[in-house]
Enzyme design. Sequence first.
Site, mmCIF file in Angstrom:
data_model
loop_
_atom_site.group_PDB
_atom_site.id
_atom_site.type_symbol
_atom_site.label_atom_id
_atom_site.label_comp_id
_atom_site.label_asym_id
_atom_site.label_seq_id
_atom_site.Cartn_x
_atom_site.Cartn_y
_atom_site.Cartn_z
ATOM 1 N N ASP A 38 -1.896 -0.752 5.847
ATOM 2 C CA ASP A 38 -2.190 -0.197 7.173
ATOM 3 C C ASP A 38 -3.641 0.187 7.386
ATOM 4 O OD1 ASP A 38 -2.096 2.108 5.440
ATOM 5 O OD2 ASP A 38 -1.916 3.341 7.236
ATOM 6 N N ASP A 80 -7.132 -1.711 3.113
ATOM 7 C CA ASP A 80 -6.165 -2.759 2.797
ATOM 8 C C ASP A 80 -6.585 -4.122 3.338
ATOM 9 O OD1 ASP A 80 -4.364 -0.887 1.634
ATOM 10 O OD2 ASP A 80 -3.699 -0.313 3.636
ATOM 11 N N ASP A 127 0.862 -1.170 0.000
ATOM 12 C CA ASP A 127 0.000 0.000 0.000
ATOM 13 C C ASP A 127 0.908 1.232 0.000
ATOM 14 O OD1 ASP A 127 -2.297 1.732 0.495
ATOM 15 O OD2 ASP A 127 -1.559 1.833 2.557
#
Length: 656
Positions: A549, A553, A350
Amino acid sequence: MPASVRESTVDVPAVSAAHPVTPTRRTRLLALPEVRWAGAALVAFLLALPLHLAGLSAWWWAPLYAVAYAAGGWEPALEGLRALRERTLDVDLLMIVAALGAAAIGQVMDGALLIVIFATSGALEALATARTEDSVRGLLDLAPETATRVTGEAEGMEETEETVPAGRLRVGDEILVRPGERIGADGEVVDGAGEVDQATITGESLPVPKGPGDEVFAGTVNGPAGALRVRVLRDPSDTVLARIVTLVEEASRTKAPTQLFIEKVEQRYAVAVVVATLAVFGIPLAFGADLTSALLRAMTFMIVASPCAVVLATMPPLLSAIANAGRHGVLVKSAVAMERLGEIDTVAYDKTGTLTEGTPRVVAVRPEPGFGERELLTLAAAVEHRSEHPIARAVTEAARERDLRLPEAYDFTSTPGRGVTATVAGREVEVGAPARLLPAHAEPAHAEPAHAEPDDGNTTVLVLVDGAPAGRLALADRPRPDAAAAVADLAELTGTPPVLLTGDGPAAAAGVASAVGIADVRAGLLPHEKASAVRELAEAGRSVLVVGDGVNDAPALAAAHTGVAMGRAGSDLALETADAVVVRDELAAVPRAVRLSRRARRLVTQNLVIAGVGIAILTVWDLVGHLPLPLGVAGHEGSTVLVALNGLRLLREKAW
């Protein structure tokens, strides 16, 4: 572990507008029956052990061992008997029989320890399942329980407002979202302007300006300035937020084939040992051996063939690796997760909050002729000082870092989607998005236009003084200092190029990717698209590690072979869905954890060889010769201790 635990899946509650009040997480977890029975077995064993070793009479310690046997063994024994009724046999029942067999020939402590180990394993898995269920239920709290539905205006009647449960909204309804409120449904803005914080859905680090025609998502937060009128486009059960919950559930269930494979191996092993034990007992009897010697040989065989060493061959290396990683800020949630971490061959990251710091910072001040950098930043910060917007905080922080003294700002106003305005030192200063400010103003005829977007993906803020462009500020969510090195380290470990999966736009994604050394960039992804990208990599034969995080996600973390969450700013769902959490937010810890996992897997292989060779030698000795029971127990326990000590090598500091 008990079959009731092994076969459980995450029970995701139905998506609704109202969620019942549930007990605290700690209370609920401690109330799990697997935890309570395992705790009782462990306490009884720890009380009995010193009494036994001290040589006291069996009247002191035998009842405590009996409690350990009963508390830790009743559930797997019951499940094993139920399995027998269905003509199946698993290793749980075999372990109970082995423990009882050990007790029958005087090895009461060994049998009790075996019971405690398996009861504890079942409790740990029950805890993991329950915590995942809690985290998914907590995600639903992002959706508001009620929404303000607007009716009447379309029919020419006076407009009315009513508060209704969000679950009763239907496609076509219009809702009013006031400043600071969570949006109650996926829909389209039909009136009003504002800035929506949708980091929970898309992962974008900055609030996004919204106006008529723009899409908004349930669970995101309207900014503090403008109200929005939203037309509902999706049923509450089909919102992006609801789909995230469903995706987490589905991804959790995809692990079932691996569990089924393990169960097949367990059953075959259990059947083989039972058949062999009966043969060891029955064949000598058929040739005239006495009952006592045949029973003694069979019990010896049961002891030496029991998989205690095999169990310890796996756990000490993995648990030692977990402990070592924990000391260095990486919490790996289970031995299975630690083992799987070393199997990865592709890494998907990410962006916001993972590769970057997650907060915007001023990276460049570009004044127009007639203004200096300090003057431009002073004017902008004086106005933005009154605002709570993340960009305002970044501008104010930049002025503070340069020790600039900010003059007083008067007549402050904020216009959602446009910017802020105030009077500073007798001049009207306006700060906001270039695309929203410049259409009403002529561009300077010289050099680069003030509204030009840089090609590095930075966010640009325009400053107008008395209606004329005075300059612009470039802001960026800076990469973490250790991001580039960590990405390169993991790429070297896996031997394949990494992938960036982000909800941010292509320009911002490309800028960060270039800075950290990632070539494969997939931008503008919603949560289900991230999960789809991970599944595509998996279908191509990759074992994917996802590092993220946010709530957005979580589906990708669950769909991945292994998921790692950044802990400091990570969402509750990401932390619970991931297999490991980097508590200190140090990306460099991820490749170190992968290396530690690979060392643990090598030790597991070594231990399995040691355990297998030990079992083979002792069982063959018992079958073709005469293996004395004390020697069989010593050999069995010796191999168990050996593999345990070998696994504990990973506790050393240099292993990290």
